[in-house]
Design an enzyme around this catalytic site. Sequence first.
Site, PDB file in Angstrom:
ATOM      1  N   ASP A  77      -0.334  -8.057  -3.680  1.00 29.44           N
ATOM      2  CA  ASP A  77      -0.907  -8.725  -2.511  1.00 29.44           C
ATOM      3  C   ASP A  77      -1.220  -7.777  -1.357  1.00 29.44           C
ATOM      4  OD1 ASP A  77       1.632  -8.084  -1.731  1.00 29.44           O
ATOM      5  OD2 ASP A  77       2.347 -10.144  -1.512  1.00 29.44           O
TER       6      ASP A  77
ATOM      7  N   ASP B  22      -1.160  -2.000  -2.954  1.00 28.97           N
ATOM      8  CA  ASP B  22      -1.170  -2.375  -4.372  1.00 28.97           C
ATOM      9  C   ASP B  22      -2.527  -2.131  -5.029  1.00 28.97           C
ATOM     10  OD1 ASP B  22       1.486  -3.267  -4.472  1.00 28.97           O
ATOM     11  OD2 ASP B  22       0.931  -5.221  -3.645  1.00 28.97           O
TER      12      ASP B  22
ATOM     13  N   ASP C  19       5.163  -8.930  -8.750  1.00 34.78           N
ATOM     14  CA  ASP C  19       5.919  -8.823  -7.510  1.00 34.78           C
ATOM     15  C   ASP C  19       7.018  -9.879  -7.501  1.00 34.78           C
ATOM     16  OD1 ASP C  19       4.446  -6.779  -6.430  1.00 34.78           O
ATOM     17  OD2 ASP C  19       3.011  -8.103  -5.455  1.00 34.78           O
TER      18      ASP C  19
END
Length: 589
Positions: free
Chosen positions: A315, A319, A10
């Site tokens: 997070d 996901d 990310d």
Amino acid sequence: MGSATVICTDKTGTLTLNQMKVTKFWLGQESMEERNSTSISDNVLELLHQGVGLNTTGTVYKSTSGPEFEFSGSPTEKAILFWAVMELNMDMEKLKQSCSILHVEAFNSTKKRSGVSMRKKDDSTINVHWKGAAEMVLAMCSHYYDVSGEIKVLDDVERKKFDQMIQGMATSSLRCIAFAHKQVQEEENEGEKVNKNLKDSNLTLLGLVGIKDPCRPGVQKAVEACQYAGVNIKMITGDNVFTARAIATECGILRPNQDISGAVVEGEEFRNYTPEQRLEKVDKICVMARSSPFDKLLMVQCLKQKGHVVAVTGDGTNDAPALKEADIGLSMGIQGTEVAKESSDIVILDDNFGSVVTVLKWGRCVYNNIQKFIQFQLTVNVAALFINFVAAVSAGEVPLTAVQLLWVNLIMDTLGALALATEKPSNELMQKPPVGRTKPLITNIMWRNLLAQAFYQIAVLLTLQFGGKSIFGVNTNVNNTLIFNTFVLCQVFNEFNARKLEKKNVFKEIHRSKLFLAIIGITIVLQVVMVEFLKKFAGTERLSWGQWGVCVGIASVSWPIGWVFKCIPVPEKPFCSYLKWQNLKCVCK
């Protein structure tokens, strides 16, 4: 993790600090950085307050101690609320009392926007407010407010100017958020309740803000360390292409002068590829912008099909599929949801990409330590099995008794594992390419090392077995003790060789391995006790100083033998492949 070849990471909170702040504000086509809120027309300012204060998942409340206000919500929400309160003098409590919420459309990771419809209590006017990714909100607008508060038509020429402003902010690593609204009639609002969809066409653009999220200190070095170790880094973000490219360049994922054709894609573009095109292009992709959780999952699946060992950071709840699909799921301990943590294998407590590099280094260390112990253990087993088998067949008796073999296994399995498996990671581990998915655990280098030591030990022990009594002029019991003692001391010296699978200098950084040295010392002490004081239990005889010296001298030859054989190159193709084991098939009924 030690075998990882690709890390899909990310951006927000992992590569960046996740400490967002509004640094740009455009009203119409004029930057408002040097103006205060009094220069904004009252009607636009009121609409901005509504768009920020009511279309949010964050809250503002007065602090009982410390700063005057405290903010809660996501980092983006907190940044926008802080800006609205401090720069636009927004009063959250007064705003909530003057308006009532009619309908809310939560943020959607696919549409990249959130909306709310509200009614003013004093005049009962109804407004629909939208907030989200600038280019997506702009596409829904047909008009915009200028600095004076006048509404102007958003034609193709004006739209192009706004596109350039958004691209300019994105190029400066700013996340661009747009605010838009539309006043609706009561009957239109009733229609919205039936359809459960807010009006999202012919909106009027209120303004654009640019939010800065600085890169974490040291993230560029961490990315370089991964790339130097042969691990590809792919950044997957919901930001637009220009912001994603700027952050990726700042972090070192993209080179400043790199040809980005094929290296930067949008999630929708990747999603629309055919399966063959995805497999062909996935290796070259470094940045995926405007991605959805499904795009992330799709990339992980493609990389695994290509044979990569994939690590994924995440997070959010969305996901979870990608974290489960990945070979190694890495969730964030601070911003991560419970669903993400449960779906992952490892939790990064500080949400820092530098910690991902630490995980990579420790993963390689564990893998390397396992290989060291396997090499060491196989050497022990090959030598012990061979010498006892040959002696049993030729003489009808074995030199190593059951108790002695149990003792060898005890100190070599337990103490040997502790000594070799507790070595700390070194920077040398990050100078090698990743192991990958298909390489064998026992490499050609390990076969070379263990066979060299095993053959030497077998040659020495067979010599002692058949000629030890005449060479040293001793009886059978003493000779068997010499064989047992030499065999154990050979393993002690070979333990040093096993510390380094490839390096010739086996004593490098040995001062860092205090536990290793302590275990070697304990092993030697226990062996002395076994030989000298536990004669009846172990079936041994006491040895003279000279005999001890001979045992140590023979065992110490393991060091030069290890050095010499490490000079011999081995082919990269695994020995097992020559046997074509992979072509063997079995039929089970």
